[in-house]
Enzyme design. Structure first.
Site, PDB file in Angstrom:
ATOM      1  N   PHE A  64       1.835 -54.590   6.854  1.00 58.93           N
ATOM      2  CA  PHE A  64       0.999 -53.398   6.663  1.00 58.93           C
ATOM      3  C   PHE A  64       0.335 -52.922   7.954  1.00 58.93           C
ATOM      4  O   PHE A  64      -0.429 -51.970   7.946  1.00 58.93           O
ATOM      5  CB  PHE A  64      -0.046 -53.658   5.574  1.00 58.93           C
ATOM      6  CG  PHE A  64       0.502 -53.587   4.167  1.00 58.93           C
ATOM      7  CD1 PHE A  64       1.841 -53.318   3.925  1.00 58.93           C
ATOM      8  CD2 PHE A  64      -0.329 -53.797   3.075  1.00 58.93           C
ATOM      9  CE1 PHE A  64       2.341 -53.245   2.632  1.00 58.93           C
ATOM     10  CE2 PHE A  64       0.162 -53.730   1.775  1.00 58.93           C
ATOM     11  CZ  PHE A  64       1.491 -53.454   1.557  1.00 58.93           C
ATOM     12  N   ARG A  65       0.586 -53.635   9.071  1.00 56.26           N
ATOM     13  CA  ARG A  65       0.258 -53.164  10.423  1.00 56.26           C
ATOM     14  C   ARG A  65      -1.221 -53.135  10.764  1.00 56.26           C
ATOM     15  O   ARG A  65      -1.588 -52.632  11.832  1.00 56.26           O
ATOM     16  CB  ARG A  65       0.843 -51.767  10.661  1.00 56.26           C
ATOM     17  CG  ARG A  65       2.303 -51.592  10.310  1.00 56.26           C
ATOM     18  CD  ARG A  65       3.197 -52.465  11.131  1.00 56.26           C
ATOM     19  NE  ARG A  65       4.609 -52.148  10.961  1.00 56.26           N
ATOM     20  CZ  ARG A  65       5.598 -52.957  11.287  1.00 56.26           C
ATOM     21  NH1 ARG A  65       5.328 -54.161  11.780  1.00 56.26           N
ATOM     22  NH2 ARG A  65       6.850 -52.605  11.128  1.00 56.26           N
ATOM     23  N   ASN A  95       1.919 -60.902  12.029  1.00 58.76           N
ATOM     24  CA  ASN A  95       2.222 -60.338  13.352  1.00 58.76           C
ATOM     25  C   ASN A  95       1.609 -58.954  13.524  1.00 58.76           C
ATOM     26  O   ASN A  95       2.285 -57.954  13.740  1.00 58.76           O
ATOM     27  CB  ASN A  95       3.726 -60.324  13.621  1.00 58.76           C
ATOM     28  CG  ASN A  95       4.531 -59.642  12.534  1.00 58.76           C
ATOM     29  OD1 ASN A  95       4.178 -59.692  11.367  1.00 58.76           O
ATOM     30  ND2 ASN A  95       5.629 -59.028  12.912  1.00 58.76           N
ATOM     31  N   HIS A 179      11.231 -66.891   9.429  1.00 60.20           N
ATOM     32  CA  HIS A 179      12.190 -65.860   9.850  1.00 60.20           C
ATOM     33  C   HIS A 179      13.192 -66.579  10.738  1.00 60.20           C
ATOM     34  O   HIS A 179      12.829 -67.115  11.785  1.00 60.20           O
ATOM     35  CB  HIS A 179      11.466 -64.758  10.622  1.00 60.20           C
ATOM     36  CG  HIS A 179      12.378 -63.683  11.143  1.00 60.20           C
ATOM     37  ND1 HIS A 179      12.068 -62.348  11.017  1.00 60.20           N
ATOM     38  CD2 HIS A 179      13.561 -63.712  11.799  1.00 60.20           C
ATOM     39  CE1 HIS A 179      13.029 -61.615  11.569  1.00 60.20           C
ATOM     40  NE2 HIS A 179      13.941 -62.438  12.057  1.00 60.20           N
ATOM     41  N   ASP A 310      10.100 -57.050   2.569  1.00 60.98           N
ATOM     42  CA  ASP A 310       9.951 -57.005   4.029  1.00 60.98           C
ATOM     43  C   ASP A 310       9.580 -55.589   4.471  1.00 60.98           C
ATOM     44  O   ASP A 310      10.041 -55.101   5.512  1.00 60.98           O
ATOM     45  CB  ASP A 310      11.205 -57.498   4.748  1.00 60.98           C
ATOM     46  CG  ASP A 310      10.954 -57.835   6.216  1.00 60.98           C
ATOM     47  OD1 ASP A 310       9.774 -57.916   6.619  1.00 60.98           O
ATOM     48  OD2 ASP A 310      11.930 -58.008   6.964  1.00 60.98           O
TER      49      ASP A 310
END
Length: 445
Positions: A64-65, A95, A179, A310
């Site tokens: 969701f940044r 991240n 990942h 994702d």
């Protein structure tokens, strides 16, 4: 705002069964499930004849940044896109900027979500080459898991130190989420692509650069470490047929190593790069139609346990750059459940299996407390789907901040008629109720 509802005449899909029943919501919880429940004073009654009633989707992988990249996405917009798509809970990746590599940064993300999220939320802690002590000290109830980028990431979240990786798999107090792509292999493939095309690498080269060999090499490493230490491992976004033999088919119960795939790997193939270009550039890459078919079969047999998104938005202007600068990731949450249900209408997946993969399995795998099932006493996170009302995706209805969808122009066979989060109707089929706030997910560990 009333949280007391009586949903009448629905077809419930829950725990491997499909049956006609009513469902009562009282004070944010499922109060009763049964036939011909009578309305009580003060209840809002919703006639759901002809609709499917499912437990809300729990998306175990979103980006969701926020913080740091809110020009392209934020919790406010993306959680509302979730609500419109029948996703009632999300688990967000670490991240961001700064990355969630310590408890303080992790808790700041939770605090922001409490202010803005329309659905329920949880946040992973990230792993790096230098935060092993923070991982060891993590309260297992504070996060769904620890995310490890095994070989392909940006910034300081690539974990490539063998001793650190071994320590994480040995000592992590939560499930490890990985990942899996091998960076040296990707770098070599990219160099060859530059020799062939210069800077103008076409989108069709992406699954050759982020190759199947890079995926399987890294996935094997993660599984070997998990078996060595008895780690609870969940491998994200399986994209190749080659990796499937590494996982066991069958029910989730008793598995220590599980797998997830994503809706875009069920929907797109490398044939779509010609039409959509870098709009469907993602990591790992969308691969062949044969991979898509194998992944769908693996999901049907339980070899893949979880289906997620994702969700990773970028602006259109960013996607329109050349290969090296066009970022990887797709906005998906708003139409993910409908995309998954297309496999039901095609006869490829049973409806009960889709519900298991998008809701029951993530709830069980992560130990989500009192959510993910249509059970009396559980939180009333439910979605009503109209299986007889097709829906064609239009750009102007996209709620994600980035403002576009790879599904634009696609006609799905179903529509999301309503979404309830903790008993409150957050989506009524046409709009999101901006007053609704989700809750922090609790983990029963």
């Amino acid at each position: 705002m009333s949280t007391d509802w009586l949903i009448k005449n629905a077809e419930l899909i829950n725990e491997g069964r499909r049956f006609q029943a009513d469902l009562r919501i009282k004070s944010g919880r499922i109060d009763a499930v049964g036939g011909d429940l009578g309305a009580r004073p003060g209840e809002q009654v919703l006639d759901a004849a002809g609709l499917w009633l499912l437990p809300g989707m729990i998306d175990d992988q979103v980006h969701f940044r926020e913080p740091g990249l809110t020009h392209k996405a934020d919790t406010w917009h993306e959680s509302r896109a979730c609500a419109a798509g029948g996703i009632t809970s999300f688990m967000e990746m670490p991240n961001t900027k700064p990355p969630a590599l310590d408890r303080e940064t992790l808790e700041a993300k939770y605090a922001r979500a409490a202010e803005t999220s329309a659905v329920n939320y949880a946040y992973y802690m990230g792993a790096s080459n230098d935060n092993l002590e923070a991982i060891r000290a993590l309260d297992p109830k504070a996060a769904p898991g620890v995310k490890v980028f095994m070989g392909a990431s940006t910034g300081n979240m690539l974990v490539d130190d063998p001793d650190t990786l071994d320590g994480i798999f040995r000592d992590c107090p939560t499930p490890i989420i990985t990942h899996c792509e091998d960076t040296p292999m990707i770098d070599a493939n990219l160099a060859r692509a530059h020799e062939m095309y210069g800077e103008a690498i076409p989108a069709r080269e992406h699954p050759l650069i982020r190759s199947r060999e890079a995926c399987i090499k890294s996935t094997r490493l993660a599984i070997s470490l998990a078996k060595k230490h008895g780690t609870r491992l969940h491998v994200l976004h399986i994209s190749t047929a080659d990796e499937l033999a590494l996982f066991e088919p069958g029910p989730l119960a008793g598995k220590k190593i599980t797998a997830e795939t994503c809706v875009h790997f069920l929907h797109f193939s490398d044939a779509d790069y010609e039409r959509l270009g870098f709009l469907i550039k993602c990591n790992p890459a969308i691969k062949t139609a044969a991979d898509r078919e194998a992944i769908t079969r693996a999901l049907a047999e339980g070899r893949i346990d979880v289906l997620a998104t994702d969700h990773a938005p970028h602006l259109l202007a960013e996607k329109e750059q050349l290969y090296d600068k066009a970022p990887s990731g797709l906005p998906l949450v708003q139409f993910a459940l409908q995309a998954a249900l297309e496999r039901v209408f095609e006869g490829r997946l049973a409806l009960e299996r889709v519900v298991e993969a998008v809701t029951h399995a993530p709830a069980t795998l992560f130990g989500v407390k009192e959510r993910g099932f249509l059970r009396e006493g559980y939180a009333a996170d439910v979605v009503l789907v109209d299986p007889r009302k097709p829906h064609t995706v239009r750009r102007e209805e996209v709620l994600s901040l980035c403002g576009w969808s790879p599904f634009e122009g696609t006609t799905f066979s179903s529509s999301i008629a309503a979404t309830f989060v903790n008993g409150q109707r957050v989506w009524d089929g046409t709009r999101v109720d901006d007053a609704v706030r989700g809750q922090r997910l609790a983990f029963d560990r």
